[in-house]
Design a protein around this motif. Structure first.
Motif, PDB file in Angstrom:
ATOM      1  N   PHE A  99       0.718  -0.932  -0.139  1.00  9.04           N
ATOM      2  CA  PHE A  99       0.328  -0.199  -0.358  1.00  9.04           C
ATOM      3  C   PHE A  99       0.848   0.863  -0.275  1.00  9.04           C
ATOM      4  O   PHE A  99       1.442   0.999   0.576  1.00  9.04           O
ATOM      5  N   THR A 100       0.699   2.612  -0.886  1.00  9.38           N
ATOM      6  CA  THR A 100       1.036   3.865  -1.540  1.00  9.38           C
ATOM      7  C   THR A 100       0.145   4.899  -0.246  1.00  9.38           C
ATOM      8  O   THR A 100      -0.992   4.551  -1.669  1.00  9.38           O
ATOM      9  N   ILE A 101       0.569   5.691   0.043  1.00 11.73           N
ATOM     10  CA  ILE A 101      -0.181   6.877  -0.059  1.00 11.73           C
ATOM     11  C   ILE A 101       0.816   8.336   0.224  1.00 11.73           C
ATOM     12  O   ILE A 101       2.049   7.947   0.458  1.00 11.73           O
ATOM     13  N   GLU A 102       0.589   9.670  -0.294  1.00  7.58           N
ATOM     14  CA  GLU A 102       1.397  10.947  -0.011  1.00  7.58           C
ATOM     15  C   GLU A 102       1.308  10.823   1.163  1.00  7.58           C
ATOM     16  O   GLU A 102      -0.289  11.211   1.461  1.00  7.58           O
ATOM     17  N   LEU A 103       1.756  11.308   1.714  1.00  5.45           N
ATOM     18  CA  LEU A 103       1.791  12.444   3.200  1.00  5.45           C
ATOM     19  C   LEU A 103       2.568  12.993   2.875  1.00  5.45           C
ATOM     20  O   LEU A 103       3.322  13.697   2.396  1.00  5.45           O
ATOM     21  N   SER A 104       1.781  14.347   3.760  1.00  5.70           N
ATOM     22  CA  SER A 104       2.004  15.843   3.953  1.00  5.70           C
ATOM     23  C   SER A 104       1.987  16.627   4.576  1.00  5.70           C
ATOM     24  O   SER A 104       0.477  16.207   5.306  1.00  5.70           O
ATOM     25  N   GLU A 105       2.469  18.028   4.756  1.00  2.16           N
ATOM     26  CA  GLU A 105       2.228  18.490   5.585  1.00  2.16           C
ATOM     27  C   GLU A 105       0.891  19.619   4.887  1.00  2.16           C
ATOM     28  O   GLU A 105      -0.077  20.412   5.805  1.00  2.16           O
ATOM     29  N   TYR A 106       0.128  19.205   3.699  1.00  3.01           N
ATOM     30  CA  TYR A 106      -0.628  19.370   3.644  1.00  3.01           C
ATOM     31  C   TYR A 106      -2.362  19.093   3.316  1.00  3.01           C
ATOM     32  O   TYR A 106      -2.968  19.358   3.128  1.00  3.01           O
ATOM     33  N   ASN A 107      -1.432  18.044   3.761  1.00  2.20           N
ATOM     34  CA  ASN A 107      -3.111  16.961   3.086  1.00  2.20           C
ATOM     35  C   ASN A 107      -3.885  16.530   4.396  1.00  2.20           C
ATOM     36  O   ASN A 107      -4.291  15.715   4.667  1.00  2.20           O
ATOM     37  N   ASN A 108      -2.930  16.530   5.884  1.00  4.37           N
ATOM     38  CA  ASN A 108      -2.362  16.231   6.843  1.00  4.37           C
ATOM     39  C   ASN A 108      -2.816  14.224   7.919  1.00  4.37           C
ATOM     40  O   ASN A 108      -3.436  14.658   8.109  1.00  4.37           O
ATOM     41  N   LEU A 109      -2.550  13.350   6.562  1.00  2.00           N
ATOM     42  CA  LEU A 109      -3.285  12.642   6.690  1.00  2.00           C
ATOM     43  C   LEU A 109      -2.069  12.151   7.682  1.00  2.00           C
ATOM     44  O   LEU A 109      -0.811  12.102   7.283  1.00  2.00           O
ATOM     45  N   GLN A 110      -2.519  10.537   8.178  1.00  2.00           N
ATOM     46  CA  GLN A 110      -1.338   9.784   8.996  1.00  2.00           C
ATOM     47  C   GLN A 110      -2.501   8.377   8.128  1.00  2.00           C
ATOM     48  O   GLN A 110      -3.121   7.757   8.054  1.00  2.00           O
ATOM     49  N   LEU A 111      -1.242   7.643   8.666  1.00  2.00           N
ATOM     50  CA  LEU A 111      -1.079   5.737   8.816  1.00  2.00           C
ATOM     51  C   LEU A 111      -0.488   5.263   9.633  1.00  2.00           C
ATOM     52  O   LEU A 111       0.240   5.470  10.174  1.00  2.00           O
ATOM     53  N   PHE A 112      -1.454   4.431  10.062  1.00  2.00           N
ATOM     54  CA  PHE A 112      -1.509   3.492  11.226  1.00  2.00           C
ATOM     55  C   PHE A 112      -1.118   1.942  10.646  1.00  2.00           C
ATOM     56  O   PHE A 112      -2.017   1.830   9.925  1.00  2.00           O
TER      57      PHE A 112
END
Length: 181
Positions: A99-112
């Motif tokens: 699984f891949t995802i872009e995490l950034s200061e712009y989208n504020n997403l987190q991944l558990f």
């Protein structure tokens, strides 16, 4: 906080509610009870880690084996990163899936990231700050990893291999088939 499932069993995307006003921005980045309700049991983070990486630095794919396995809650505080996880739990429905995802200061997403997954990321901007909580302490004798360019995983890092900045230690990691024949 909105919580979304991924293709990997037990791995979740957390999207905080962001409150903006004339003063700036506020968001809740961690709520133990909400996460425990989602996971169906207790969760105790014991260690916070943070790295600062320049653009094209690839860290991973790392994991802790056995009793020292770690669940993580990761986010990017500054910059952008391509975050990658691989399910290494042999009894999981999503064993060997990526699984891949872009995490950034712009989208504020987190991944558990639950225990039993390998984790790595590629910094997409200079001075990318990656921060994560762990539910077990780091134990050097249990560290392991999978080589970033394992053909079985076919991870698209988005840039040519020649542009990646990778530690010598990470360049010597094993292939998945060596760890899980």
């Amino acid at each position: 906080m909105e919580i979304k499932s991924t293709n990997i069993q037990g791995c979740y995307i957390l999207e905080p509610v962001i409150c903006r006003d004339a003063r700036g921005v506020f968001m809740e980045t961690f709520h133990k009870k909400k996460l425990e309700t989602l996971l169906g049991g207790p969760l105790e983070f014991v260690q916070d880690n943070q790295s600062v990486s320049n653009r094209n630095v690839l860290r991973g794919l790392h994991f802790q084996k056995g009793e020292h396995a770690q669940a993580k809650l990761g986010r990017v505080v500054r910059g952008r990163a391509l975050d990658v996880v691989v399910d290494l739990r042999e009894k999981s429905k999503s064993f060997r899936e990526v699984f891949t995802i872009e995490l950034s200061e712009y989208n504020n997403l987190q991944l558990f990231i639950p225990r039993g997954l390998a984790h790595g990321f590629l910094a997409l901007e200079d001075q990318t700050v990656f921060s994560y909580k762990c539910d077990a302490y780091y134990y050097p004798g249990s560290e392991s990893g999978i080589i970033y360019n394992d053909p079985e995983l076919a991870i698209d890092w988005g840039i040519p291999d020649s542009e990646l900045i990778i530690s010598e230690k990470d360049r010597r990691l094993q292939y998945l088939k060596e760890l899980f024949p």
